[in-house]
Design a protein around this motif. Structure first.
Motif, PDB file in Angstrom:
ATOM      1  N   ALA A 167      37.230  96.235 120.509  1.00 43.87           N
ATOM      2  CA  ALA A 167      38.319  96.437 121.467  1.00 43.87           C
ATOM      3  C   ALA A 167      37.902  97.603 122.360  1.00 43.87           C
ATOM      4  O   ALA A 167      38.181  98.759 122.060  1.00 43.87           O
ATOM      5  CB  ALA A 167      39.635  96.730 120.753  1.00 43.87           C
ATOM      6  N   ASN A 168      37.216  97.294 123.458  1.00 46.92           N
ATOM      7  CA  ASN A 168      36.559  98.316 124.273  1.00 46.92           C
ATOM      8  C   ASN A 168      37.358  98.781 125.479  1.00 46.92           C
ATOM      9  O   ASN A 168      36.906  99.672 126.201  1.00 46.92           O
ATOM     10  CB  ASN A 168      35.208  97.777 124.762  1.00 46.92           C
ATOM     11  CG  ASN A 168      34.247  97.513 123.626  1.00 46.92           C
ATOM     12  OD1 ASN A 168      34.293  98.167 122.591  1.00 46.92           O
ATOM     13  ND2 ASN A 168      33.380  96.535 123.796  1.00 46.92           N
ATOM     14  N   GLN A 169      38.492  98.196 125.748  1.00 50.07           N
ATOM     15  CA  GLN A 169      39.273  98.590 126.924  1.00 50.07           C
ATOM     16  C   GLN A 169      39.999  99.905 126.652  1.00 50.07           C
ATOM     17  O   GLN A 169      40.565 100.073 125.566  1.00 50.07           O
ATOM     18  CB  GLN A 169      40.296  97.481 127.233  1.00 50.07           C
ATOM     19  CG  GLN A 169      40.847  97.524 128.643  1.00 50.07           C
ATOM     20  CD  GLN A 169      41.788  96.352 128.905  1.00 50.07           C
ATOM     21  OE1 GLN A 169      42.949  96.391 128.483  1.00 50.07           O
ATOM     22  NE2 GLN A 169      41.317  95.323 129.581  1.00 50.07           N
ATOM     23  N   PHE A 301      47.965  95.587 119.866  1.00 52.52           N
ATOM     24  CA  PHE A 301      47.794  94.902 121.146  1.00 52.52           C
ATOM     25  C   PHE A 301      46.941  93.658 120.956  1.00 52.52           C
ATOM     26  O   PHE A 301      46.301  93.466 119.930  1.00 52.52           O
ATOM     27  CB  PHE A 301      47.147  95.824 122.180  1.00 52.52           C
ATOM     28  CG  PHE A 301      45.831  96.418 121.744  1.00 52.52           C
ATOM     29  CD1 PHE A 301      44.650  95.695 121.828  1.00 52.52           C
ATOM     30  CD2 PHE A 301      45.772  97.703 121.210  1.00 52.52           C
ATOM     31  CE1 PHE A 301      43.443  96.227 121.399  1.00 52.52           C
ATOM     32  CE2 PHE A 301      44.566  98.248 120.790  1.00 52.52           C
ATOM     33  CZ  PHE A 301      43.397  97.506 120.882  1.00 52.52           C
ATOM     34  N   GLU A 302      46.951  92.809 121.991  1.00 48.94           N
ATOM     35  CA  GLU A 302      46.023  91.693 122.105  1.00 48.94           C
ATOM     36  C   GLU A 302      45.085  92.058 123.269  1.00 48.94           C
ATOM     37  O   GLU A 302      45.431  92.898 124.102  1.00 48.94           O
ATOM     38  CB  GLU A 302      46.743  90.374 122.382  1.00 48.94           C
ATOM     39  CG  GLU A 302      48.128  90.236 121.785  1.00 48.94           C
ATOM     40  CD  GLU A 302      48.190  90.418 120.268  1.00 48.94           C
ATOM     41  OE1 GLU A 302      49.223  90.912 119.791  1.00 48.94           O
ATOM     42  OE2 GLU A 302      47.182  90.109 119.577  1.00 48.94           O
ATOM     43  N   LEU A 303      43.921  91.421 123.360  1.00 49.15           N
ATOM     44  CA  LEU A 303      42.942  91.860 124.352  1.00 49.15           C
ATOM     45  C   LEU A 303      42.145  90.671 124.873  1.00 49.15           C
ATOM     46  O   LEU A 303      41.674  89.832 124.105  1.00 49.15           O
ATOM     47  CB  LEU A 303      41.996  92.890 123.728  1.00 49.15           C
ATOM     48  CG  LEU A 303      41.039  93.611 124.665  1.00 49.15           C
ATOM     49  CD1 LEU A 303      41.785  94.394 125.736  1.00 49.15           C
ATOM     50  CD2 LEU A 303      40.138  94.548 123.870  1.00 49.15           C
ATOM     51  N   THR A 305      39.160  89.868 125.806  1.00 51.47           N
ATOM     52  CA  THR A 305      37.706  89.907 125.808  1.00 51.47           C
ATOM     53  C   THR A 305      37.153  88.561 126.297  1.00 51.47           C
ATOM     54  O   THR A 305      37.633  87.509 125.904  1.00 51.47           O
ATOM     55  CB  THR A 305      37.175  90.276 124.420  1.00 51.47           C
ATOM     56  OG1 THR A 305      37.957  89.621 123.408  1.00 51.47           O
ATOM     57  CG2 THR A 305      37.291  91.775 124.208  1.00 51.47           C
ATOM     58  N   GLN A 306      36.134  88.620 127.153  1.00 52.76           N
ATOM     59  CA  GLN A 306      35.719  87.473 127.965  1.00 52.76           C
ATOM     60  C   GLN A 306      35.267  86.292 127.114  1.00 52.76           C
ATOM     61  O   GLN A 306      34.366  86.422 126.284  1.00 52.76           O
ATOM     62  CB  GLN A 306      34.595  87.903 128.912  1.00 52.76           C
ATOM     63  CG  GLN A 306      34.242  86.879 129.975  1.00 52.76           C
ATOM     64  CD  GLN A 306      33.457  87.509 131.105  1.00 52.76           C
ATOM     65  OE1 GLN A 306      33.865  88.514 131.668  1.00 52.76           O
ATOM     66  NE2 GLN A 306      32.316  86.914 131.435  1.00 52.76           N
ATOM     67  N   THR A 307      35.885  85.157 127.333  1.00 54.82           N
ATOM     68  CA  THR A 307      35.671  83.868 126.654  1.00 54.82           C
ATOM     69  C   THR A 307      36.140  83.853 125.206  1.00 54.82           C
ATOM     70  O   THR A 307      36.109  82.803 124.565  1.00 54.82           O
ATOM     71  CB  THR A 307      34.191  83.400 126.689  1.00 54.82           C
ATOM     72  OG1 THR A 307      33.392  84.205 125.813  1.00 54.82           O
ATOM     73  CG2 THR A 307      33.618  83.427 128.100  1.00 54.82           C
ATOM     74  N   LEU A 308      36.610  84.981 124.665  1.00 59.38           N
ATOM     75  CA  LEU A 308      37.034  85.046 123.263  1.00 59.38           C
ATOM     76  C   LEU A 308      38.101  86.131 123.116  1.00 59.38           C
ATOM     77  O   LEU A 308      37.803  87.266 122.760  1.00 59.38           O
ATOM     78  CB  LEU A 308      35.830  85.341 122.359  1.00 59.38           C
ATOM     79  CG  LEU A 308      36.052  85.271 120.850  1.00 59.38           C
ATOM     80  CD1 LEU A 308      36.457  83.859 120.428  1.00 59.38           C
ATOM     81  CD2 LEU A 308      34.796  85.699 120.094  1.00 59.38           C
ATOM     82  N   SER A 309      39.356  85.775 123.406  1.00 59.06           N
ATOM     83  CA  SER A 309      40.438  86.765 123.405  1.00 59.06           C
ATOM     84  C   SER A 309      40.775  87.215 121.990  1.00 59.06           C
ATOM     85  O   SER A 309      40.862  86.395 121.070  1.00 59.06           O
ATOM     86  CB  SER A 309      41.692  86.181 124.069  1.00 59.06           C
ATOM     87  OG  SER A 309      41.472  85.950 125.444  1.00 59.06           O
ATOM     88  N   LEU A 310      40.989  88.518 121.837  1.00 50.13           N
ATOM     89  CA  LEU A 310      41.302  89.117 120.542  1.00 50.13           C
ATOM     90  C   LEU A 310      42.815  89.131 120.317  1.00 50.13           C
ATOM     91  O   LEU A 310      43.578  89.608 121.154  1.00 50.13           O
ATOM     92  CB  LEU A 310      40.769  90.555 120.502  1.00 50.13           C
ATOM     93  CG  LEU A 310      41.109  91.394 119.279  1.00 50.13           C
ATOM     94  CD1 LEU A 310      40.436  90.849 118.029  1.00 50.13           C
ATOM     95  CD2 LEU A 310      40.728  92.854 119.506  1.00 50.13           C
ATOM     96  N   PHE A 311      43.243  88.611 119.155  1.00 48.26           N
ATOM     97  CA  PHE A 311      44.653  88.607 118.763  1.00 48.26           C
ATOM     98  C   PHE A 311      44.800  89.192 117.368  1.00 48.26           C
ATOM     99  O   PHE A 311      43.939  88.979 116.505  1.00 48.26           O
ATOM    100  CB  PHE A 311      45.232  87.187 118.762  1.00 48.26           C
ATOM    101  CG  PHE A 311      45.383  86.567 120.115  1.00 48.26           C
ATOM    102  CD1 PHE A 311      46.577  86.649 120.807  1.00 48.26           C
ATOM    103  CD2 PHE A 311      44.318  85.908 120.709  1.00 48.26           C
ATOM    104  CE1 PHE A 311      46.719  86.078 122.059  1.00 48.26           C
ATOM    105  CE2 PHE A 311      44.443  85.329 121.961  1.00 48.26           C
ATOM    106  CZ  PHE A 311      45.649  85.418 122.643  1.00 48.26           C
ATOM    107  N   GLU A 312      45.903  89.882 117.159  1.00 45.85           N
ATOM    108  CA  GLU A 312      46.265  90.307 115.804  1.00 45.85           C
ATOM    109  C   GLU A 312      46.757  89.103 115.000  1.00 45.85           C
ATOM    110  O   GLU A 312      47.500  88.260 115.523  1.00 45.85           O
ATOM    111  CB  GLU A 312      47.393  91.333 115.841  1.00 45.85           C
ATOM    112  CG  GLU A 312      47.040  92.688 116.366  1.00 45.85           C
ATOM    113  CD  GLU A 312      48.250  93.600 116.281  1.00 45.85           C
ATOM    114  OE1 GLU A 312      48.176  94.580 115.539  1.00 45.85           O
ATOM    115  OE2 GLU A 312      49.266  93.335 116.942  1.00 45.85           O
ATOM    116  N   ARG A 313      46.394  89.057 113.752  1.00 49.95           N
ATOM    117  CA  ARG A 313      46.892  87.985 112.876  1.00 49.95           C
ATOM    118  C   ARG A 313      48.417  87.983 112.819  1.00 49.95           C
ATOM    119  O   ARG A 313      49.061  86.932 112.773  1.00 49.95           O
ATOM    120  CB  ARG A 313      46.307  88.171 111.476  1.00 49.95           C
ATOM    121  CG  ARG A 313      46.710  87.133 110.453  1.00 49.95           C
ATOM    122  CD  ARG A 313      46.029  87.405 109.112  1.00 49.95           C
ATOM    123  NE  ARG A 313      46.347  86.399 108.110  1.00 49.95           N
ATOM    124  CZ  ARG A 313      47.404  86.449 107.310  1.00 49.95           C
ATOM    125  NH1 ARG A 313      48.254  87.477 107.394  1.00 49.95           N
ATOM    126  NH2 ARG A 313      47.616  85.497 106.418  1.00 49.95           N
TER     127      ARG A 313
END
Length: 496
Positions: A167-169, A301-303, A305-313
């Motif tokens: 999570a680099n943003q 948060f959710e994020l 990330t390009q082509t592969l969005s990060l979500f919390e379970r």
């Protein structure tokens, strides 16, 4: 000691070659030391971003990153890493600054020759054996560690229940790998991830290979489009990759804990429909693949990330969340693939273009799926808008984040406050012109880094109107202007 009894033989070609290499290395190290001694003390640089003035570095344009990471099998130990950067010098460089912190550097080469290096602030300052001239292509290789330990809210690596994610943003990619860590310098990425055989590694882009060697496997991924450093994603864990097909044969892949595969399938299978809904409004999806990465982590948060969005379970397992809400959050992150990923901000003050648009399509989708109407949401936002501007600044000129709380940049004013400006713009220029503006913006600037001035210019060209006063009020004023078409709306006076 007695003299040898026979005449010594001349050294072999291999020995002579080795001697030349050693002598060359010594001379390079000495010359780098002399150059460093002649230069002023190393100092962190930056490109002058209004919100992160020391982020990014002048003098070069990164063309590509090739990042090799070796995961030791536990997420509390540093990863061994090598980052190779191909760049083009845009100025004469006696030194090359890279953004990098929270790792240990053990070697640096520039064009294959050893280079001197030192840390200054959050910069890795490199002194090559010879200066780099403007217009020259240059290859930099840094051997380092990448440390996942540290405060969970500092960004970079995220420790999950079964491994790691990123999570680099907004400015934390340089906590993972040396880089020009600013969204205005996008580049192509290759990731080579070595991990124990029992684990799965996934990164941005498409897979190229998986090679087993003993107890480990090395996974290689490559992006087909340039990417900002803040959007890099690497997932390592006890995961399953779920494949399916999206519109026009688009390759979709979701990454979930193997134990959650069946539990999450009702949500994973919704992505093709989300893509179709957005493509009707924005045109074709801009990348080579898409999917969601569901991490067993508490990030808050959710994020995108390009082509592969990060979500919390927890977003998908919390029983109190209505379906329309979860759906709309998935659409929010997916719409970022157009707004923020494909079309990236030139400076961090242009963040409203990312978050305002993602919030806009989130709200439209929620309205269709049983959530509050767009008008109801925008009226509520209008009521709070003066308070948001007082707290965080206007949408296109946000206040810097609070000291030690970089995530505080992501305030309501750049989400619903920015979507409110888009709502006003649609009233001002009409629905047809607004929809044409949206599609033209993402098609004309695909893979680019335009700024707010570019958006204003395009809006004026499409509408055929001078919108100087409109945008000055809606994007830069301390107070929220009257809402076109809704003279009865009022913004509450801000409280201290």
């Amino acid at each position: 000691m007695p003299l040898p009894s026979r005449t010594p033989r001349p050294p072999s070609p291999r020995a002579r070659a080795r001697a030349r290499v050693l002598r060359s290395a010594v001379l390079v190290a000495l010359s780098a030391g002399l150059v460093a001694a002649a230069l002023p003390p190393a100092a962190p640089l930056g490109i002058g971003d209004p919100l992160f003035p020391q982020l990014g570095n002048p003098g070069y344009d990164v063309l590509s990153y090739d990042i090799s990471l070796t995961y030791p099998g536990r997420n509390t130990a540093p990863l061994a890493a090598v980052t190779r950067i191909q760049a083009l010098a845009t100025g004469d460089l006696d030194r090359i600054n890279l953004d990098f912190t929270h790792g240990t550097v053990s070697a640096v080469t520039v064009e294959g020759e050893p280079a001197a290096y030192e840390s200054s602030g959050e910069d890795l300052v490199i002194t090559p054996a010879r200066p780099v001239d403007r217009g020259e292509a240059v290859e930099i290789a840094v051997t380092h560690t990448s440390d996942p330990r540290g405060p969970a809210d500092s960004g970079g690596w995220v420790r999950t229940g079964d491994g790691l994610a990123m999570a680099n943003q907004a400015d934390a990619a340089h906590r993972v790998f040396p880089s020009n860590d600013h969204p205005s310098d996008k580049a192509f990425f290759t990731f080579r991830i070595t991990a124990p055989n029992a684990l799965t590694a996934v990164a941005n882009g498409l897979p190229e290979s998986r090679v087993r060697k003993g107890a480990t496997a090395t996974w290689t991924y490559r992006t087909a489009h340039p990417m900002a450093t803040e959007l890099a994603q690497v997932s390592i864990g006890e995961s399953t990759v779920v494949h399916r097909q999206g519109p026009h044969g688009l390759k979709l892949r979701d990454v979930v804990r193997t134990a959650d595969r069946e539990l999450l399938e009702p949500w994973l299978r919704r992505t093709p429909g989300h893509l179709e809904w957005l493509e009707k409004r924005l045109g074709g999806y801009p990348f080579e693949t898409y999917g969601v990465l569901v991490a067993d982590a508490d990030t808050g948060f959710e994020l995108e990330t390009q082509t592969l969005s990060l979500f919390e379970r927890g977003l998908f397992t919390e029983p109190g969340l209505p379906d329309w809400y979860v759906d709309s959050i998935m659409v929010h992150e997916l719409s970022h693939q157009w707004f923020g990923d494909s079309v990236s901000p030139r400076t961090w003050s242009d963040l409203w273009l990312n978050e305002g648009h993602a919030t806009w399509y989130e709200a439209l989708y929620a309205e269709e799926k049983g959530g509050p109407t767009l008008e109801r949401r925008m009226k509520a936002a209008y009521g709070a808008s003066d308070q948001w501007r007082a707290d965080g600044g206007p949408p296109a000129a946000p206040k810097p984040p609070e000291p030690g709380e970089k995530i505080s940049l992501f305030r309501p004013v750049v989400y619903d406050g920015a979507a409110l400006a888009l709502y006003a713009l649609r009233h001002e220029i009409g629905t047809e012109a607004f929809q044409r503006l949206e599609r033209t913006w993402v098609s004309e600037h695909q893979d680019g880094t335009p700024g707010t001035k570019d958006f204003i210019a395009l809006a004026e060209w499409i509408s055929g109107r001078d919108l100087t006063r409109f945008f000055a009020d809606w994007l830069y004023a301390a107070k929220t202007p009257p809402m076109p078409g809704h003279p009865d709306w009022h913004s509450r006076a801000p409280r201290p």
